[in-house]
Motif scaffolding. Structure first.
Motif, PDB file in Angstrom:
ATOM      1  N   SER A 278       0.821  -1.212   0.000  1.00  0.00           N
ATOM      2  CA  SER A 278       0.000   0.000   0.000  1.00  0.00           C
ATOM      3  C   SER A 278       0.853   1.258   0.000  1.00  0.00           C
ATOM      4  N   ARG A 279       2.083   1.128   0.448  1.00  0.00           N
ATOM      5  CA  ARG A 279       2.975   2.284   0.453  1.00  0.00           C
ATOM      6  C   ARG A 279       3.322   2.751  -0.956  1.00  0.00           C
ATOM      7  N   ASN A 280       3.118   1.876  -1.927  1.00  0.00           N
ATOM      8  CA  ASN A 280       3.493   2.203  -3.302  1.00  0.00           C
ATOM      9  C   ASN A 280       2.331   2.718  -4.144  1.00  0.00           C
ATOM     10  N   VAL A 281       1.125   2.789  -3.552  1.00  0.00           N
ATOM     11  CA  VAL A 281      -0.031   3.260  -4.302  1.00  0.00           C
ATOM     12  C   VAL A 281       0.066   4.772  -4.489  1.00  0.00           C
ATOM     13  N   THR A 282      -0.185   5.214  -5.694  1.00  0.00           N
ATOM     14  CA  THR A 282      -0.194   6.642  -6.011  1.00  0.00           C
ATOM     15  C   THR A 282      -1.621   7.091  -6.291  1.00  0.00           C
ATOM     16  N   PHE A 283      -2.042   8.108  -5.583  1.00  0.00           N
ATOM     17  CA  PHE A 283      -3.390   8.643  -5.764  1.00  0.00           C
ATOM     18  C   PHE A 283      -3.332   9.947  -6.550  1.00  0.00           C
ATOM     19  N   LYS A 284      -4.329  10.158  -7.395  1.00  0.00           N
ATOM     20  CA  LYS A 284      -4.422  11.401  -8.144  1.00  0.00           C
ATOM     21  C   LYS A 284      -5.130  12.498  -7.366  1.00  0.00           C
ATOM     22  N   SER A 285      -6.075  12.116  -6.511  1.00  0.00           N
ATOM     23  CA  SER A 285      -6.901  13.119  -5.839  1.00  0.00           C
ATOM     24  C   SER A 285      -6.147  13.777  -4.686  1.00  0.00           C
ATOM     25  N   ALA A 286      -6.399  15.063  -4.508  1.00  0.00           N
ATOM     26  CA  ALA A 286      -5.754  15.848  -3.460  1.00  0.00           C
ATOM     27  C   ALA A 286      -6.521  15.719  -2.149  1.00  0.00           C
ATOM     28  N   ASP A 287      -5.994  16.363  -1.111  1.00  0.00           N
ATOM     29  CA  ASP A 287      -6.689  16.341   0.177  1.00  0.00           C
ATOM     30  C   ASP A 287      -8.030  17.061   0.089  1.00  0.00           C
ATOM     31  N   SER A 288      -8.047  18.225  -0.536  1.00  0.00           N
ATOM     32  CA  SER A 288      -9.265  19.025  -0.593  1.00  0.00           C
ATOM     33  C   SER A 288      -9.367  19.706  -1.953  1.00  0.00           C
ATOM     34  N   THR A 289     -10.566  19.706  -2.510  1.00  0.00           N
ATOM     35  CA  THR A 289     -10.827  20.325  -3.809  1.00  0.00           C
ATOM     36  C   THR A 289     -12.001  21.283  -3.684  1.00  0.00           C
ATOM     37  N   THR A 290     -11.836  22.461  -4.238  1.00  0.00           N
ATOM     38  CA  THR A 290     -12.916  23.446  -4.279  1.00  0.00           C
ATOM     39  C   THR A 290     -13.278  23.742  -5.726  1.00  0.00           C
ATOM     40  N   VAL A 291     -14.564  23.738  -6.010  1.00  0.00           N
ATOM     41  CA  VAL A 291     -15.067  24.045  -7.341  1.00  0.00           C
ATOM     42  C   VAL A 291     -16.005  25.241  -7.237  1.00  0.00           C
ATOM     43  N   LEU A 292     -15.744  26.267  -8.026  1.00  0.00           N
ATOM     44  CA  LEU A 292     -16.644  27.416  -8.115  1.00  0.00           C
ATOM     45  C   LEU A 292     -17.479  27.273  -9.370  1.00  0.00           C
ATOM     46  N   ILE A 293     -18.802  27.286  -9.187  1.00  0.00           N
ATOM     47  CA  ILE A 293     -19.739  27.085 -10.287  1.00  0.00           C
ATOM     48  C   ILE A 293     -20.583  28.342 -10.468  1.00  0.00           C
ATOM     49  N   ARG A 294     -20.643  28.830 -11.719  1.00  0.00           N
ATOM     50  CA  ARG A 294     -21.499  29.966 -12.021  1.00  0.00           C
ATOM     51  C   ARG A 294     -22.729  29.478 -12.775  1.00  0.00           C
ATOM     52  N   THR A 295     -23.884  30.015 -12.425  1.00  0.00           N
ATOM     53  CA  THR A 295     -25.125  29.622 -13.095  1.00  0.00           C
ATOM     54  C   THR A 295     -25.477  30.636 -14.191  1.00  0.00           C
ATOM     55  N   ALA A 296     -26.384  30.247 -15.059  1.00  0.00           N
ATOM     56  CA  ALA A 296     -26.780  31.125 -16.161  1.00  0.00           C
ATOM     57  C   ALA A 296     -27.437  32.400 -15.652  1.00  0.00           C
TER      58      ALA A 296
END
Length: 436
Positions: A278-296
């Protein structure tokens, strides 16, 4: 401690943990009046996936007016457990079982005595199984998220439009009483013009990434293979309904940003010896992700996803809504309403829950509260069965499922291209302004 905070503590267990035994008492409480609650012919429902989540939902389904002619799972122990539950509830009548290989669910879909299916498998299978079911002539209730890739979102939309079958996303957070009460306030103009919403799924799930033997679970595989917001619907779903997304407004663009990776590395180093694979597994996802979404219509949504940071939490989700005449924040369990709140001070949202209570809660509160877990799962199942039985429109339809779930692939695209603003497809193909 307010009543809302107590409810939110309960929600942590409902979303984050095993739910196998959570409705044992509910079966006794609800069976006696299921016929009065669910009149008409029973819905003949097949279940694909009877792990912890699928079995929990099965227990509720057995209290409703359903027949379960067939179930599917690739693990024999899960099949045996589900068969026992069904036999005990149906006078010894056992369902047909499928599980010879990962695609054996297609034999279940070929049955004439199955008119609808519940898809409760790992997320990576939701879209392909749902599309197969729709094209096999079955109505579909799918667990969240609906899809991972953008193509899967379009596949779902196309399958529903081409077959005319009912599709519903099983987003239980949309049915919590305070979520529905806020929605009612919005409809009645309490918030005035809506400008901003904030929501997030913040839940330390590092312990759910690895199997006991150190291999990856489906959550681990998802984090290994993708980055971005990998689980958007619990947080985005209620906010999207408040903002009338796909029914007067739509999600227009997004941009994503993420932290570095640190928490999972710390967890692995702490829990696995130096020579463990398990020490050799590489993950793509970060600790925290923020997405800003604008509506029409010009509203902004701040959407956070964090399943790796080490932190206690009274709930796995939070919501905030800002309008010109009111403001709400679930993290402090409070609301302020211009002209109603005394002075310029927050007050507990509990004061308004009954005044703006949704009719579903008015009708079913007594029996639903016996279930625990805020009632969301009961209502999503009940509403789907009513749609199938009565031919009613899906309350969380394929356009909702696609637009909410598309945040996963589009946030990954934004991150991969250095934080580029990305357009969000109009899955309604222009119908969002006229739909209600």
């Amino acid at each position: 401690m307010t009543r809302m905070y107590s409810r939110r503590q309960t929600l942590k267990a409902a979303i984050g943990g095993s739910l196998i035994s959570s409705v044992a008492f509910a079966s006794q409480c609800l069976c006696q009046d299921k016929e009065s609650q669910q009149p008409g012919e029973p819905v003949r429902l097949g279940i694909i996936g009877v792990g912890s989540r699928g079995t929990y939902l099965l227990r509720i389904l057995l209290t409703l007016n359903t027949e379960i002619p067939a179930i599917c799972d690739i693990r024999p122990d899960r099949l045996a457990r589900a068969v026992k539950l069904i036999q005990e509830s149906r006078d010894g009548k056992a369902p047909a079982t499928y599980g010879n290989d990962p695609f054996d669910y297609r034999r279940l879909l070929a049955r004439d005595d199955v008119e609808a299916v519940l898809v409760a498998t790992p997320m990576q299978w939701h879209a392909v199984m749902s599309v197969d079911a729709l094209r096999a002539g079955k109505h579909v209730l799918s667990e969240v998220s609906a899809a991972i890739t953008l193509q899967e979102c379009w596949d779902l939309v196309n399958a529903v439009e081409e077959t005319g079958k009912i599709y519903m996303l099983a987003e239980n957070c949309c049915y919590w009483d305070f979520v529905m009460a806020i929605h009612n306030m919005v409809r009645q103009g309490v918030f005035g013009e809506l400008t901003f919403a904030e929501c997030g799924y913040v839940h330390d799930c590092r312990g759910l990434v690895f199997q006991p033997d150190g291999t990856l679970t489906w959550r681990g595989e998802l984090a290994r293979d993708h980055r971005g917001n990998l689980y958007p619907t619990h947080s985005l779903g209620p906010v999207a309904q408040w903002l009338s997304i796909n029914r007067g407004d739509r999600l227009l663009t997004l941009v994503a940003a993420e932290t570095k990776q640190a928490a999972m590395k710390h967890f692995i180093n702490k829990n696995f010896p130096t020579d463990h694979p398990s020490r050799n597994v590489t993950f793509k996802s970060a600790d925290s992700t923020t997405v800003l979404i604008r509506t029409a219509r010009g509203a902004l949504i701040d959407l956070r996803y964090d399943v790796k940071s080490a932190r206690p939490h009274p709930t796995t989700v939070y919501y905030a809504l800002q309008g010109t005449t009111a403001s709400y924040d679930s993290r402090i369990n409070s609301i302020w309403i211009e002209g109603r709140s005394q002075g310029y001070q927050w007050e507990p949202i509990d004061r308004y829950l009954r005044e703006f209570e949704d009719p579903l809660w008015t009708t079913y509160r007594a029996q639903v509260e016996k279930l625990g877990y805020a009632g969301g799962d009961y209502f999503e199942l009940q509403q789907f069965l009513e749609c199938v039985r009565r031919g009613k429109p899906s309350p969380i339809d394929v356009y909702d499922a696609a637009s909410w779930s598309a945040i996963t692939s589009l946030s990954e695209l934004s991150l991969n291209e250095g934080g580029r603003v990305v357009e969000i497809p109009d899955f309604t193909r222009g119908k969002w302004e006229s739909r209600s």
